[in-house]
Write a protein that holds these residues in place. Structure first.
Motif, mmCIF file in Angstrom:
data_model
loop_
_atom_site.group_PDB
_atom_site.id
_atom_site.type_symbol
_atom_site.label_atom_id
_atom_site.label_comp_id
_atom_site.label_asym_id
_atom_site.label_seq_id
_atom_site.Cartn_x
_atom_site.Cartn_y
_atom_site.Cartn_z
ATOM 1 N N CYS A 110 0.819 -1.219 0.000
ATOM 2 C CA CYS A 110 0.000 0.000 0.000
ATOM 3 C C CYS A 110 0.854 1.270 0.000
ATOM 4 O O CYS A 110 0.345 2.355 -0.282
ATOM 5 N N ASP A 111 2.140 1.165 0.327
ATOM 6 C CA ASP A 111 3.028 2.329 0.304
ATOM 7 C C ASP A 111 3.746 2.498 -1.032
ATOM 8 O O ASP A 111 4.263 3.566 -1.335
ATOM 9 N N MET A 146 6.363 19.400 1.557
ATOM 10 C CA MET A 146 6.232 18.142 0.824
ATOM 11 C C MET A 146 5.105 17.336 1.439
ATOM 12 O O MET A 146 4.990 17.263 2.662
ATOM 13 N N GLU A 147 4.268 16.761 0.593
ATOM 14 C CA GLU A 147 3.189 15.886 1.058
ATOM 15 C C GLU A 147 3.454 14.470 0.595
ATOM 16 O O GLU A 147 3.858 14.247 -0.546
ATOM 17 N N LEU A 148 3.213 13.533 1.483
ATOM 18 C CA LEU A 148 3.220 12.122 1.123
ATOM 19 C C LEU A 148 1.752 11.724 1.062
ATOM 20 O O LEU A 148 1.051 11.786 2.072
ATOM 21 N N TYR A 180 -3.840 2.544 -3.755
ATOM 22 C CA TYR A 180 -3.829 1.513 -2.720
ATOM 23 C C TYR A 180 -3.541 2.140 -1.362
ATOM 24 O O TYR A 180 -2.404 2.428 -1.031
ATOM 25 N N ALA A 181 -4.584 2.359 -0.584
ATOM 26 C CA ALA A 181 -4.455 3.013 0.721
ATOM 27 C C ALA A 181 -4.098 1.987 1.797
ATOM 28 O O ALA A 181 -4.495 0.827 1.728
ATOM 29 N N HIS A 226 -6.024 8.696 -2.053
ATOM 30 C CA HIS A 226 -5.858 10.085 -2.497
ATOM 31 C C HIS A 226 -5.978 11.106 -1.365
ATOM 32 O O HIS A 226 -6.499 12.195 -1.563
ATOM 33 N N VAL A 227 -5.516 10.764 -0.166
ATOM 34 C CA VAL A 227 -5.483 11.729 0.944
ATOM 35 C C VAL A 227 -4.033 11.895 1.417
ATOM 36 O O VAL A 227 -3.190 11.034 1.187
#
Length: 124
Positions: A40-41, A54-56, A61-62, A69-70
């Motif tokens: 999932c990562d 920066m956003e991860l 695949y959560a 998509h969050v």
């Protein structure tokens, strides 16, 4: 116009596609992508903002009941050493490659006299 390293890093999200490691003096890399990086990562988006944020983000695949998509986490980043190094929340990576389609980072750690290197490769 020629793109700057900031342009190349921030134009589009990056997705990890390879994670390798080796213990020096070995010259051969071991693939850790499917061993260390959970399924999932593996498709997470690394989104670098021009202002140093920066956003991860979860992608399709959560993980663990999260929503696709969050935003999973937020970091700060900056270039150093004449743009040869990338610091993400205090972790300093050497930039092996940064172009329109590829980002390749290297991190090296030494513990008890033994040096281990990890190479992380991203694509769009």
């Amino acid at each position: 116009a020629t793109k700057t390293k900031t342009d190349l890093l921030t134009d589009r999200p990056w997705i990890m596609h390879k994670y390798e490691g080796r213990t020096l003096p070995s010259t051969s890399w071991t693939d850790y992508f499917t061993v260390w990086i959970t399924a999932c990562d593996r498709d997470d988006k690394w989104i670098f903002g021009r202002s140093g944020g920066m956003e991860l983000n979860e992608n399709v695949y959560a993980c663990g009941g999260s929503t696709p998509h969050v935003t999973k986490d937020v970091f700060n980043w900056f270039f150093s050493d004449t743009d040869q190094k990338l610091s993400i929340d205090g972790v300093v990576y050497t930039i092996l490659r940064l172009d329109a389609n590829n980002l390749e980072l290297l991190i090296s750690t030494t513990e008890s006299g033994q040096t281990t290197e990890h190479k992380i490769s991203f694509e769009h």
